[in-house]
Design a protein around this motif. Sequence first.
Motif, short mmCIF file in Angstrom:
data_model
loop_
_atom_site.label_atom_id
_atom_site.label_comp_id
_atom_site.label_asym_id
_atom_site.label_seq_id
_atom_site.Cartn_x
_atom_site.Cartn_y
_atom_site.Cartn_z
N UNK A 193 0.84 -1.21 0.00
CA UNK A 193 0.00 0.00 0.00
C UNK A 193 0.87 1.26 0.00
N UNK A 194 1.93 1.23 0.80
CA UNK A 194 2.83 2.39 0.86
C UNK A 194 3.47 2.65 -0.50
N UNK A 195 3.91 1.60 -1.18
CA UNK A 195 4.52 1.76 -2.51
C UNK A 195 3.51 2.30 -3.52
N UNK A 196 2.29 1.82 -3.47
CA UNK A 196 1.26 2.31 -4.40
C UNK A 196 0.94 3.78 -4.11
N UNK A 197 0.84 4.13 -2.81
CA UNK A 197 0.56 5.52 -2.44
C UNK A 197 1.67 6.46 -2.86
N UNK A 198 2.91 5.95 -2.91
CA UNK A 198 4.05 6.76 -3.37
C UNK A 198 3.94 7.07 -4.84
N UNK A 199 3.30 6.15 -5.60
CA UNK A 199 3.19 6.36 -7.03
C UNK A 199 3.72 5.23 -7.88
N UNK A 200 4.04 4.08 -7.27
CA UNK A 200 4.48 2.93 -8.06
C UNK A 200 3.30 2.41 -8.87
N UNK A 201 3.52 2.23 -10.16
CA UNK A 201 2.43 1.82 -11.06
C UNK A 201 2.20 0.32 -11.03
N UNK A 202 3.20 -0.46 -10.62
CA UNK A 202 3.09 -1.91 -10.55
C UNK A 202 3.82 -2.39 -9.31
N UNK A 203 3.43 -3.56 -8.81
CA UNK A 203 4.13 -4.18 -7.69
C UNK A 203 4.52 -5.60 -8.08
N UNK A 204 5.72 -5.97 -7.69
CA UNK A 204 6.19 -7.35 -7.86
C UNK A 204 6.38 -7.93 -6.47
N UNK A 205 5.91 -9.15 -6.28
CA UNK A 205 6.07 -9.83 -5.01
C UNK A 205 7.09 -10.94 -5.20
N UNK A 206 8.19 -10.85 -4.47
CA UNK A 206 9.28 -11.81 -4.62
C UNK A 206 9.46 -12.59 -3.34
#
Length: 133
Positions: free
Chosen positions: A120-133
Amino acid sequence: MLDPTGNSIRSISKPGSASGSSLRTLTLPRARFSALCPNLRGLERAKRTGLRELVVFVSASEEHNRRNLNDTIENTLAQLREVVREATASGLAVRGSISTVWGFRAEHDVQLEEALRIGRALREMGCSELALN
């Protein structure tokens, strides 16, 4: 992936890695190159390569984050906020990556709630995509 911070990534351990200067010689149809940027210094170096996409990263495991980035998750997120803000202001696309979502041997299970909070924090910052590793 490119490490623009000046740290050497050996191609044997990371076959997809390349230095900034060698990217100019790569021509792969439909290839998508991203710069791995842990901090503002990395962002500045990535900008000089001409890449248009960055990947910022943080671990869902406090222990792994300390080992990998030499900092706490909270401090890493604070630094990434600056990186993402400056990158998006420069017109760069930014993806977020969360490591150890599925666990880390030194910490056993990583709490799903922590991975969700970081996502959520990464998306709120403005990341357009998330990768889960």
